[in-house]
Design an enzyme around this catalytic site. Structure first.
Site, PDB file in Angstrom:
ATOM      1  N   THR A  82       0.827  -1.314  -0.035  1.00  0.00           N
ATOM      2  CA  THR A  82      -0.325   0.016  -0.269  1.00  0.00           C
ATOM      3  C   THR A  82       1.102   1.323  -0.082  1.00  0.00           C
ATOM      4  O   THR A  82       0.755   2.118   0.438  1.00  0.00           O
ATOM      5  CB  THR A  82      -0.681  -0.011   1.143  1.00  0.00           C
ATOM      6  N   THR A 118      -1.335  -2.124   5.283  1.00  0.00           N
ATOM      7  CA  THR A 118      -1.420  -1.434   6.287  1.00  0.00           C
ATOM      8  C   THR A 118      -3.068  -0.671   5.006  1.00  0.00           C
ATOM      9  O   THR A 118      -2.126  -0.130   4.707  1.00  0.00           O
ATOM     10  CB  THR A 118      -0.095  -0.689   6.815  1.00  0.00           C
ATOM     11  N   PHE A 146       2.195  -5.963  13.153  1.00  0.00           N
ATOM     12  CA  PHE A 146       3.012  -4.790  13.621  1.00  0.00           C
ATOM     13  C   PHE A 146       4.754  -5.912  13.995  1.00  0.00           C
ATOM     14  O   PHE A 146       5.576  -5.183  14.769  1.00  0.00           O
ATOM     15  CB  PHE A 146       2.591  -4.826  15.132  1.00  0.00           C
ATOM     16  N   CYS A 257       7.575   1.743   5.939  1.00  0.00           N
ATOM     17  CA  CYS A 257       6.431   2.033   7.533  1.00  0.00           C
ATOM     18  C   CYS A 257       5.860   3.307   7.466  1.00  0.00           C
ATOM     19  O   CYS A 257       5.295   4.015   7.121  1.00  0.00           O
ATOM     20  CB  CYS A 257       6.386   0.706   7.917  1.00  0.00           C
TER      21      CYS A 257
HETATM   22  C1  UGA Z   1       8.325  -0.927  11.746  1.00  0.00           C
HETATM   23  C2  UGA Z   1       6.959  -0.934  13.044  1.00  0.00           C
HETATM   24  O1  UGA Z   1       8.351  -1.499  14.162  1.00  0.00           O
HETATM   25  C3  UGA Z   1       6.321  -2.277  12.822  1.00  0.00           C
HETATM   26  O2  UGA Z   1       5.963  -2.904  14.340  1.00  0.00           O
HETATM   27  C4  UGA Z   1       5.355  -2.147  11.999  1.00  0.00           C
HETATM   28  O3  UGA Z   1       4.581  -3.069  11.437  1.00  0.00           O
HETATM   29  C5  UGA Z   1       6.552  -1.944  10.358  1.00  0.00           C
HETATM   30  O4  UGA Z   1       6.853  -0.583  10.745  1.00  0.00           O
HETATM   31  C6  UGA Z   1       4.925  -2.145   8.853  1.00  0.00           C
HETATM   32  O5  UGA Z   1       4.480  -1.140   9.796  1.00  0.00           O
HETATM   33  O6  UGA Z   1       5.514  -2.886   8.785  1.00  0.00           O
HETATM   34  P1  UGA Z   1      10.157  -1.509  11.157  1.00  0.00           P
HETATM   35  O7  UGA Z   1       9.696   0.166   9.988  1.00  0.00           O
HETATM   36  O8  UGA Z   1      10.644  -2.268   9.748  1.00  0.00           O
HETATM   37  O9  UGA Z   1       8.710  -1.467  11.774  1.00  0.00           O
HETATM   38  O10 UGA Z   1      11.126  -0.918  11.464  1.00  0.00           O
HETATM   39  P2  UGA Z   1      11.620  -0.106  12.791  1.00  0.00           P
HETATM   40  O11 UGA Z   1      12.546  -1.128  13.822  1.00  0.00           O
HETATM   41  O12 UGA Z   1       9.915   0.689  13.446  1.00  0.00           O
HETATM   42  O13 UGA Z   1      12.747   1.285  12.332  1.00  0.00           O
HETATM   43  C7  UGA Z   1      11.933   2.323  11.327  1.00  0.00           C
HETATM   44  C8  UGA Z   1      13.064   3.048  11.871  1.00  0.00           C
HETATM   45  O14 UGA Z   1      12.695   4.025  12.904  1.00  0.00           O
HETATM   46  C9  UGA Z   1      14.419   2.701  11.150  1.00  0.00           C
HETATM   47  O15 UGA Z   1      15.127   3.740  10.325  1.00  0.00           O
HETATM   48  C10 UGA Z   1      14.748   3.426  12.382  1.00  0.00           C
HETATM   49  O16 UGA Z   1      16.592   2.490  12.475  1.00  0.00           O
HETATM   50  C11 UGA Z   1      14.386   4.473  13.079  1.00  0.00           C
HETATM   51  N1  UGA Z   1      14.572   4.025  14.909  1.00  0.00           N
HETATM   52  C12 UGA Z   1      14.159   3.223  15.374  1.00  0.00           C
HETATM   53  C13 UGA Z   1      15.238   5.130  15.584  1.00  0.00           C
HETATM   54  O17 UGA Z   1      15.973   5.682  14.811  1.00  0.00           O
HETATM   55  N2  UGA Z   1      15.199   5.174  17.334  1.00  0.00           N
HETATM   56  C14 UGA Z   1      14.734   4.457  17.602  1.00  0.00           C
HETATM   57  O18 UGA Z   1      14.651   4.442  19.006  1.00  0.00           O
HETATM   58  C15 UGA Z   1      14.014   3.482  16.807  1.00  0.00           C
END
Ligand code: UGA
Length: 427
Positions: A82, A118, A146, A257
């Protein structure tokens, strides 16, 4: 499972692993051929082993024959992409509606249709409208996913909660049974209306993106006021009302995401004439963060970057994935190259087609050859293998500078090694 992207493939494989008969279907024949010959089309720790195990046990199959897949199944999960529509913030639901039409065309008996993709609040209602010709055959429910890339299997097996939204009771019981092997281990099974579940997913992603953006902005203040941002994260996060997770300051958040879903939520709210000003600010602040961190390279190396040797450690948006979507590297590397710098990069997930056409950008096969003559090493992605590097032994340049966007290293230790070291949110 319709769609073998991260969500569809991981969920399909994990559902098979808890004893279900699963068919994964995708219109991309190439992908299906790969899967049938035991190759995972995505890089996800532990996934390959699970594919092999469940494929051999004949609980898991892959096909591009959607007719057969639909007719053999009792529950159909829509797991297609999506994306954001080009040139707007609206969600492109064409893949969801296209596969709904196929479900309508091929279904001959009763089915539960579950949106795992989503989707904006109200999409289930639209799906129902498309299916109205054979209305009695279908129940449409929402069960957003999630899981995080890089930790997807663990997240599927041990989720904090499973959210299922349905306007009818019966499918909730079926879903409860399906998820029993997971909820038996302590995960919460939360039920709500279909619209409620759709919105919970967007609200969760937007809130997590807000947390990250909040701490990133505070990191800027910490740098000026001589405070360590990690102390702020710990001090704040120990309050259980706030929670310590997703408070790691770093580059702009990326991936497939958060950038997409924050925009999608604002766009849906606009349709309902609601102004989500907080989420709008988050989107803007995150976009500005990429520029802010890129400009800092000038502060470190000076205004003239011509022939400066800059080495990146990691280019993916996060570790344990090969995903480049909305990674800060996609803006930083082309900018630095345009300014005349020679950029090397090493990423454990391999070289990236995104940088192939940039003439002064080179993929290196290991950390040492990547950093050998670097003037500046930029740590962008916190892969495990970067966590205990000895910079003095990986580079020959005594004047090398290190710019750590993930605060992987310790100020004092870097000082001891006589390294000029820059990080995030520290004085
Ligand atoms: C995210 C959500 O965490 C999942 O719960 C959700 O299912 C998914 O999107 C989705 O909608 O499919 P994801 O994008 O795989 O998951 O990865 P994350 O671990 O959430 O990281 C996203 C971004 O945030 C990355 O760039 C990461 O480096 C950044 N981040 C994360 C930070 O800069 N600081 C943090 O403390 C945590």
């Amino acid at each position: 499972m319709i769609g073998t992207g991260y969500v569809g493939l991981v969920s399909g494989v994990c559902f098979a692993d808890i004893g279900n008969q699963v068919i994964c279907v995708d219109k991309d024949k190439n992908k299906i051929d790969k899967l049938n010959s035991g190759i995972s089309p995505i890089y996800e720790p532990g996934l390959y082993e699970l594919i092999k195990k469940n494929f051999t046990a004949k609980r898991l199959s892959f096909t591009s024959n959607i007719d057969r897949a639909i007719n053999t199944s009792d529950i159909i999960f829509i797991c297609v992409g999506t994306p954001t529509k080009k040139g707007s913030i609206n969600v492109d639901l064409s893949f969801v509606y296209k596969c709904t039409k196929e479900i309508l065309k091929y279904s001959k008996r009763k089915k539960i249709i579950v949106t795992k993709s989503t989707v904006p609040v109200g999409t289930g209602d639209e799906i129902e409208k498309i299916l109205k010709k054979k209305k009695k055959l279908f129940t449409v429910i929402s069960n957003p996913e999630f899981l995080r890339e890089g930790e997807a299997i663990r997240d599927f097996r041990y989720p904090d909660r499973i959210v299922v939204g349905s306007n009818e009771k019966k499918p909730l019981n079926i879903m409860r049974k399906l998820y029993a092997p997971i909820t038996n281990k302590g995960s919460k099974f939360f039920t709500t209306s279909r619209r409620g579940a759709e919105l919970i997913k967007y609200a969760s992603n937007a809130f997590l993106a807000t947390k990250i953006t909040f701490i990133n902005e505070l990191a800027n203040l910490c740098e000026r006021s001589g405070v360590n941002v990690e102390d702020i994260s710990l001090g704040m996060g120990s309050d259980s009302r706030i929670g310590g997770r997703f408070l790691r300051a770093g580059p702009a958040y990326g991936g497939s995401c958060f950038p997409k879903d924050t925009k999608g939520l604002v766009s849906v709210a606009e349709k309902y004439k609601i102004n989500l000003s907080v989420v709008k600010s988050v989107i803007k602040s995150n976009q500005e963060r990429v520029n802010l961190l890129t400009k800092r390279v000038h502060k470190i190396l000076g205004s003239n970057l011509k022939n400066k040797k800059i080495s990146f450690l990691g280019v993916t948006f996060k570790p344990n994935t090969d995903d480049m979507r909305d990674s800060t590297s996609l803006k930083m590397i082309p900018y630095l190259c345009k300014k005349g710098a020679v950029v090397n990069y090493y990423d454990p997930s391999g070289h990236k087609k995104e940088f192939k056409k940039i003439k002064n950008c080179f993929f290196k096969r290991d950390i040492k050859s990547n950093c050998l003559k670097a003037d500046l090493i930029i740590l962008l992605t916190e892969w495990d293998e970067f966590k205990s590097l000895n910079f003095r032994s990986i580079t020959k340049n005594k004047k090398v500078k290190v710019y750590d966007l993930r605060n992987l290293y310790n100020n004092d230790e870097m000082k001891k090694d006589n390294l000029e070291y820059y990080s995030i949110g520290r004085s």
